[in-house]
Design a protein around this motif. Structure first.
Motif, PDB file in Angstrom:
ATOM      1  N   ALA A   2       0.830  -1.200   0.000  1.00  0.00           N
ATOM      2  CA  ALA A   2       0.000   0.000   0.000  1.00  0.00           C
ATOM      3  C   ALA A   2       0.865   1.250   0.000  1.00  0.00           C
ATOM      4  CB  ALA A   2      -0.899   0.001   1.238  1.00  0.00           C
ATOM      5  N   LEU A   3       0.423   2.245  -0.746  1.00  0.00           N
ATOM      6  CA  LEU A   3       1.137   3.514  -0.770  1.00  0.00           C
ATOM      7  C   LEU A   3       0.882   4.273   0.517  1.00  0.00           C
ATOM      8  CD1 LEU A   3       0.669   5.019  -4.325  1.00  0.00           C
ATOM      9  CD2 LEU A   3       2.780   4.370  -3.240  1.00  0.00           C
ATOM     10  N   LYS A   4       1.920   4.841   1.073  1.00  0.00           N
ATOM     11  CA  LYS A   4       1.772   5.639   2.273  1.00  0.00           C
ATOM     12  C   LYS A   4       1.654   7.092   1.859  1.00  0.00           C
ATOM     13  CE  LYS A   4       4.307   2.615   5.337  1.00  0.00           C
ATOM     14  NZ  LYS A   4       5.423   2.509   6.273  1.00  0.00           N
ATOM     15  N   LYS A   5       0.889   7.847   2.621  1.00  0.00           N
ATOM     16  CA  LYS A   5       0.720   9.264   2.330  1.00  0.00           C
ATOM     17  C   LYS A   5       1.702  10.064   3.177  1.00  0.00           C
ATOM     18  CE  LYS A   5      -3.965   9.028   0.837  1.00  0.00           C
ATOM     19  NZ  LYS A   5      -4.078   9.500  -0.496  1.00  0.00           N
ATOM     20  N   MET A   6       2.453  10.906   2.520  1.00  0.00           N
ATOM     21  CA  MET A   6       3.420  11.753   3.196  1.00  0.00           C
ATOM     22  C   MET A   6       2.697  13.007   3.674  1.00  0.00           C
ATOM     23  SD  MET A   6       6.898  13.356   1.575  1.00  0.00           S
ATOM     24  CE  MET A   6       7.517  11.765   1.123  1.00  0.00           C
ATOM     25  N   ILE A   7       2.946  13.408   4.906  1.00  0.00           N
ATOM     26  CA  ILE A   7       2.335  14.629   5.429  1.00  0.00           C
ATOM     27  C   ILE A   7       3.226  15.799   5.029  1.00  0.00           C
ATOM     28  CG2 ILE A   7       1.597  15.882   7.476  1.00  0.00           C
ATOM     29  CD1 ILE A   7       1.037  13.229   8.813  1.00  0.00           C
ATOM     30  N   LEU A   8       2.741  16.560   4.063  1.00  0.00           N
ATOM     31  CA  LEU A   8       3.491  17.717   3.570  1.00  0.00           C
ATOM     32  C   LEU A   8       3.193  18.935   4.426  1.00  0.00           C
ATOM     33  CD1 LEU A   8       2.938  17.265  -0.253  1.00  0.00           C
ATOM     34  CD2 LEU A   8       4.936  16.626   1.087  1.00  0.00           C
ATOM     35  N   LEU A   9       4.160  19.828   4.495  1.00  0.00           N
ATOM     36  CA  LEU A   9       4.028  21.042   5.283  1.00  0.00           C
ATOM     37  C   LEU A   9       4.211  22.269   4.388  1.00  0.00           C
ATOM     38  CD1 LEU A   9       6.395  19.905   8.170  1.00  0.00           C
ATOM     39  CD2 LEU A   9       3.903  19.846   8.193  1.00  0.00           C
ATOM     40  N   LYS A  10       3.519  23.342   4.722  1.00  0.00           N
ATOM     41  CA  LYS A  10       3.715  24.621   4.038  1.00  0.00           C
ATOM     42  C   LYS A  10       4.513  25.501   4.992  1.00  0.00           C
ATOM     43  CE  LYS A  10       0.221  25.040   0.608  1.00  0.00           C
ATOM     44  NZ  LYS A  10      -0.517  25.994  -0.157  1.00  0.00           N
ATOM     45  N   VAL A  11       5.827  25.443   4.828  1.00  0.00           N
ATOM     46  CA  VAL A  11       6.729  26.181   5.719  1.00  0.00           C
ATOM     47  C   VAL A  11       7.299  27.376   4.964  1.00  0.00           C
ATOM     48  CG1 VAL A  11       8.818  26.029   7.111  1.00  0.00           C
ATOM     49  CG2 VAL A  11       7.338  24.022   6.886  1.00  0.00           C
ATOM     50  N   PRO A  12       7.025  28.598   5.442  1.00  0.00           N
ATOM     51  CA  PRO A  12       7.631  29.768   4.814  1.00  0.00           C
ATOM     52  C   PRO A  12       9.153  29.699   4.948  1.00  0.00           C
ATOM     53  CG  PRO A  12       5.904  30.424   6.357  1.00  0.00           C
ATOM     54  CD  PRO A  12       6.137  28.959   6.540  1.00  0.00           C
ATOM     55  N   PHE A  13       9.859  30.248   3.989  1.00  0.00           N
ATOM     56  CA  PHE A  13      11.314  30.208   4.001  1.00  0.00           C
ATOM     57  C   PHE A  13      11.873  30.766   5.316  1.00  0.00           C
ATOM     58  CE2 PHE A  13      15.537  31.901   3.127  1.00  0.00           C
ATOM     59  CZ  PHE A  13      16.158  30.767   2.614  1.00  0.00           C
ATOM     60  N   SER A  14      11.242  31.796   5.828  1.00  0.00           N
ATOM     61  CA  SER A  14      11.727  32.435   7.061  1.00  0.00           C
ATOM     62  C   SER A  14      11.595  31.527   8.287  1.00  0.00           C
ATOM     63  CB  SER A  14      10.974  33.740   7.310  1.00  0.00           C
ATOM     64  OG  SER A  14       9.597  33.489   7.485  1.00  0.00           O
ATOM     65  N   ALA A  41       3.300  14.333  14.264  1.00  0.00           N
ATOM     66  CA  ALA A  41       2.975  15.480  13.417  1.00  0.00           C
ATOM     67  C   ALA A  41       2.352  16.644  14.176  1.00  0.00           C
ATOM     68  CB  ALA A  41       2.027  15.042  12.298  1.00  0.00           C
ATOM     69  N   SER A  42       1.973  16.446  15.424  1.00  0.00           N
ATOM     70  CA  SER A  42       1.312  17.530  16.150  1.00  0.00           C
ATOM     71  C   SER A  42       2.235  18.730  16.364  1.00  0.00           C
ATOM     72  CB  SER A  42       0.763  17.027  17.488  1.00  0.00           C
ATOM     73  OG  SER A  42       1.813  16.558  18.303  1.00  0.00           O
ATOM     74  N   ALA A  43       3.548  18.509  16.397  1.00  0.00           N
ATOM     75  CA  ALA A  43       4.490  19.622  16.562  1.00  0.00           C
ATOM     76  C   ALA A  43       4.506  20.540  15.334  1.00  0.00           C
ATOM     77  CB  ALA A  43       5.894  19.081  16.820  1.00  0.00           C
ATOM     78  N   PHE A  44       4.018  20.033  14.204  1.00  0.00           N
ATOM     79  CA  PHE A  44       4.056  20.774  12.945  1.00  0.00           C
ATOM     80  C   PHE A  44       2.683  21.321  12.549  1.00  0.00           C
ATOM     81  CE2 PHE A  44       7.178  17.373  12.965  1.00  0.00           C
ATOM     82  CZ  PHE A  44       8.343  18.079  12.757  1.00  0.00           C
ATOM     83  N   GLU A  45       1.761  21.347  13.493  1.00  0.00           N
ATOM     84  CA  GLU A  45       0.369  21.689  13.195  1.00  0.00           C
ATOM     85  C   GLU A  45       0.222  23.035  12.486  1.00  0.00           C
ATOM     86  OE1 GLU A  45      -3.907  21.783  15.489  1.00  0.00           O
ATOM     87  OE2 GLU A  45      -2.128  21.136  16.548  1.00  0.00           O
ATOM     88  N   ARG A  46       1.018  24.018  12.837  1.00  0.00           N
ATOM     89  CA  ARG A  46       0.848  25.344  12.220  1.00  0.00           C
ATOM     90  C   ARG A  46       1.252  25.369  10.748  1.00  0.00           C
ATOM     91  NH1 ARG A  46       5.535  28.942  15.117  1.00  0.00           N
ATOM     92  NH2 ARG A  46       7.309  28.027  14.034  1.00  0.00           N
ATOM     93  N   TRP A  47       2.016  24.354  10.298  1.00  0.00           N
ATOM     94  CA  TRP A  47       2.452  24.314   8.905  1.00  0.00           C
ATOM     95  C   TRP A  47       1.718  23.250   8.083  1.00  0.00           C
ATOM     96  CZ3 TRP A  47       7.225  23.945  12.124  1.00  0.00           C
ATOM     97  CH2 TRP A  47       7.756  25.194  12.393  1.00  0.00           C
ATOM     98  N   LEU A  48       0.750  22.557   8.678  1.00  0.00           N
ATOM     99  CA  LEU A  48       0.044  21.521   7.927  1.00  0.00           C
ATOM    100  C   LEU A  48      -0.627  22.135   6.713  1.00  0.00           C
ATOM    101  CD1 LEU A  48      -1.476  19.355  10.777  1.00  0.00           C
ATOM    102  CD2 LEU A  48       0.440  18.801   9.288  1.00  0.00           C
ATOM    103  N   ASP A  49      -0.520  21.444   5.615  1.00  0.00           N
ATOM    104  CA  ASP A  49      -1.044  21.924   4.340  1.00  0.00           C
ATOM    105  C   ASP A  49      -2.517  21.548   4.230  1.00  0.00           C
ATOM    106  OD1 ASP A  49      -1.633  22.574   1.760  1.00  0.00           O
ATOM    107  OD2 ASP A  49       0.031  21.460   0.867  1.00  0.00           O
TER     108      ASP A  49
END
Length: 128
Positions: A2-14, A41-49
């Motif tokens: 099965a293909l796994k889904k990667m959790i992508l993030l929208k992180v500004p360059f800054s 992934a909860s640590a990255f919640e503000r950048w979740l796409d």
């Protein structure tokens, strides 16, 4: 398989250094930051796409908010607890000695098992 889904993030360059410090990784093919497998992934919640496919990913993110911290399969949000899992009360850096974690690891048998594994690896290296 099965293909796994990667959790992508929208992180500004800054903010890339902040995301990297939390453990995010850069995918050069997609030109995007992502949550590595095994990272909570909860640590990255503000950048979740939010434009990502909801399905399994949405359930995974919702589950992360309600489950206790620990090793999590970031693709499906499933808590991973094996036979040798030792829950520690704080986040420390992996593969670095931590005085606060040492007593828990010592009493769990993890340290003894680690010594045995290191001895076997040394034997194998010498046998080459």
């Amino acid at each position: 398989m099965a293909l796994k889904k990667m959790i992508l993030l929208k992180v500004p360059f800054s903010e890339k250094d902040q995301a990297k410090a939390l453990g995010a990784r850069w995918n050069a093919d997609r030109k995007a930051w992502y949550v590595p497998d095994g990272q909570n992934a909860s640590a990255f919640e503000r950048w979740l796409d939010p434009s990502q496919e909801v399905g399994t990913l949405g359930k995974a993110i919702g589950a992360l908010k309600t489950k206790p911290a620990g090793k999590v399969d970031s693709y499906i949000g499933k808590q991973i607890v094996g036979a040798h899992y030792v829950e520690l009360k704080h986040d420390c850096k992996p593969f670095e000695a931590c005085a606060e974690c040492q007593p828990a690891l010592q009493t769990s048998g993890w340290v003894a098992a680690h010594i045995v594994v290191e001895a076997k690896l040394s034997e194998l290296r010498l046998a080459r």
